[in-house]
Enzyme design. Structure first.
Site, short mmCIF file in Angstrom:
data_model
loop_
_atom_site.label_atom_id
_atom_site.label_comp_id
_atom_site.label_asym_id
_atom_site.label_seq_id
_atom_site.Cartn_x
_atom_site.Cartn_y
_atom_site.Cartn_z
CB SER A 178 -39.40 -42.76 54.08
OG SER A 178 -38.90 -43.46 54.02
CB THR A 217 -40.46 -50.02 41.55
OG1 THR A 217 -39.81 -48.78 42.30
CG2 THR A 217 -42.23 -49.32 41.81
CB SER A 218 -35.42 -51.64 42.93
OG SER A 218 -35.28 -51.89 43.87
N GLY A 234 -31.55 -46.08 44.02
CA GLY A 234 -31.93 -45.98 42.45
C GLY A 234 -30.05 -46.23 41.62
CG ASP A 287 -38.19 -41.49 46.18
OD1 ASP A 287 -38.13 -40.71 46.59
OD2 ASP A 287 -37.20 -41.42 45.59
CE LYS A 314 -34.38 -43.78 44.31
NZ LYS A 314 -35.14 -43.90 46.11
CB THR A 344 -31.00 -54.69 51.61
OG1 THR A 344 -29.84 -53.58 50.70
CG2 THR A 344 -29.83 -54.86 52.63
NE ARG A 403 -39.81 -60.03 52.52
CZ ARG A 403 -39.38 -60.94 52.67
NH1 ARG A 403 -38.35 -61.08 51.07
NH2 ARG A 403 -39.54 -61.24 53.33
CB ALA A 404 -37.53 -54.84 45.19
#
Length: 542
Positions: free
Chosen positions: A301, A235-236, A205, A293, A325, A240, A232-233
């Site tokens: 998760s 929605t961002s 977030g 989320d 978040k 990393t 991997r991204a």
């Protein structure tokens, strides 16, 4: 290291079939086999099959669009959702088309004969219906649901129903443990035969915040084992793995990653090839685009992946701020207690820190910009972002205190010495070379060619930065693909600005994406400018 693969039940199509299934096989035998065709469509973690509406198999079997098929060829089997097409240019009547994911999963060449049949409905559907009705589920219920999800037996509709039911009804803490435990046990499970095995995770977030790429080389240089796999991204603007991919290969075979970890005491790789908690990958592909989320799903998760990866100790970063978040300390405490309860039940040593999430960490938002920030910190560059350096050192210090030979409170000093001495840079360079170095010039990073500056509309002090808004602007500019797109921050909270002074710069590879980002900035640039006494800082550990 040893690894185990859990028994996920009878393979699709084997075992006690119903009379209907036997009739399907008989009918299938009377029809000519279909020929496999690769359909170049990325269906994002979902197996999709394509049949022409006039296909004899489609008419004879009574298939319906979005129903589940079982596809078989040369002893290989996959489950796929059916799409019905009318255009023979996509698939002809004698062909079965498979999406890119499905074609790869089946592992057969184009033109091979394949057979299809109706897939048996998931056995756990009654448990799903009970959860939708608001009932509390048992450990066995969650085991059955997660097994079906990992075997791709659930459709996107059924996955969404499960996620929404768990979000709206809110799982109790025992249910969260049952879900986390089931997810960790189905798939590959690692045992490094070493103690401790450490890891670090942030709940996300916060744009930038690429602390893992500093923490891992510091901790590994100290000698602790830190096998870091990241996402991997979705929605961002960057994950990393996206940022590390600017510097080195991250999509590596598992055996190769294991050797890298053994040799260098750490890695920074994409977790998609590890087969750890495979149900989590399926669920994330649905929940992230829906912005689901819930606390229970977040805990399951994160902890399922860490336990399956063989971690014994985990440092968890919970950023708190008005656009994070977690927005209040009360929320942070509730989430912390839930993580601690489930981690304890799973045998994982957990250290939770609540950190400042009021603004991005570092200057860059997007893979290349974030990689630049990381390497500037490692190389002691004069423009290295101090906030990223300080947060990474504090997190690394807490992780180093997992070492029984490090006294409480000494970790920060040890981490700082490792960074300042150049040992962290040496370790990072060794990991990069081992994973497969990519060309990267710190003095001339490969940024996207088009850019514009966002100016301060008035004079004053930057009092707030909207993390979500800046992340969206970076996404509109194209991040994380291409990697050179994103946002470069030129000011931070507390800085005094004049009218027309640049607040940040937006990079994009294409004029259309640049225009989308520009329009969004004109509506709301994400910065609040006012008086210094209007700044509010969260009361956090660091």
């Amino acid at each position: 290291m040893t690894q185990t693969a859990s028994n996920t039940g009878t393979p699709p199509g084997e075992g006690g079939e119903s009379d209907g299934a036997e009739d399907s096989v008989v009918m299938e035998d009377t029809l000519a086999p279909l020929l496999l065709r690769r359909v170049g469509i990325d269906t994002y973690h979902e197996n999709v099959a394509y049949l022409h509406r006039d296909c004899a198999h489609y008419r004879a079997e009574g298939f319906q669009a979005l129903s589940k098929l079982e596809v078989r060829a040369n002893g290989h089997r996959i489950l796929a959702s059916l799409n019905v097409v009318d255009d023979p240019a996509i698939v002809a009547c004698h062909q079965l088309g498979l999406s890119e994911d499905a074609f790869k999963a089946l592992g057969e060449a184009e033109g091979q004969p394949v057979s299809i049949s109706q897939a048996e409905p998931p056995a756990s559907i009654p448990a799903l219906h009970r959860k939708i009705a608001g009932e509390r589920l048992s450990r066995e219920d969650f085991n059955n649901i997660i097994r079906d999800i990992a075997e791709l037996r659930y459709s996107k509709i059924e996955l969404t129903a499960f996620l929404v039911a768990c979000s709206q009804g809110e799982l109790d803490r025992e249910e969260v443990f049952y879900l986390s435990d089931a997810m960790s046990r189905i798939g590959r499970q690692l045992d490094w035969h070493e103690h401790p095995v450490v890891d670090k995770h942030c709940i996300g977030g916060i744009p930038g915040n690429r602390t893992s790429m500093l923490v891992v080389p510091i901790v590994a240089a100290h000698g602790l084992l830190c096998p870091k796999t990241s996402s991997r991204a979705i929605t961002s603007p960057s994950g990393t793995a996206d940022t590390m991919e600017v510097l080195a290969k991250v999509d590596l075979p598992f055996d190769e990653l294991e050797e890298i970890v053994r040799t260098h005491r750490g890695c920074l790789a994409w977790g998609g090839t590890s087969e750890l908690s495979p149900a989590d990958d399926v669920l994330i592909a649905v929940e992230r685009p829906l912005y689901l989320d819930s606390p229970g799903q977040m805990v399951a998760s994160i902890l399922s992946k860490k336990v399956a990866a063989g971690s014994t100790h985990l440092l968890l970063d919970i950023p708190m701020g008005p656009h994070a978040k977690v927005r209040t300390m009360a929320e942070a405490r509730r989430l912390r207690k839930l993580f601690e309860f489930v981690a304890g039940r799973m045998g994982l040593v957990l250290d939770v820190v609540v950190t400042d999430g009021s603004q991005p960490i570092g200057r860059g938002i997007g893979p290349v910009l974030e990689a630049r920030d990381v390497m500037r910190v490692l190389t002691h560059h004069p423009d290295a972002p101090n906030d990223l350096r300080q947060k990474a050192l504090r997190l690394a210090g807490r992780m180093l205190e997992f070492d029984p030979d490090v006294r409480g409170g000494d970790g920060f000093g040890i981490a700082r010495d490792i960074l300042d001495s150049g040992r962290a840079l040496e370790k990072m360079q060794a990991i990069i070379r081992a994973q497969g170095e990519m060309p990267f010039d710190l003095d001339d990073p490969p940024l996207a060619p088009h850019s514009f500056d966002v100016m301060a509309p008035k004079a004053g002090v930057v009092t707030a930065i909207d993390n979500l808004k800046l992340a969206r602007i970076a996404r509109l500019a194209g991040a994380p693909r291409p990697a050179g797109a994103g946002v470069d921050l030129l000011t931070r909270i507390g800085d005094t600005v004049e009218v027309g002074q640049p607040l940040y710069r937006v990079y994009a590879a294409y004029h259309a994406e640049l225009a989308f980002a520009h329009q969004s900035c004109e509506r709301d640039n994400g910065f609040s400018i006012g008086r210094a006494d209007e700044i509010t800082r969260p009361n956090v550990e660091f």
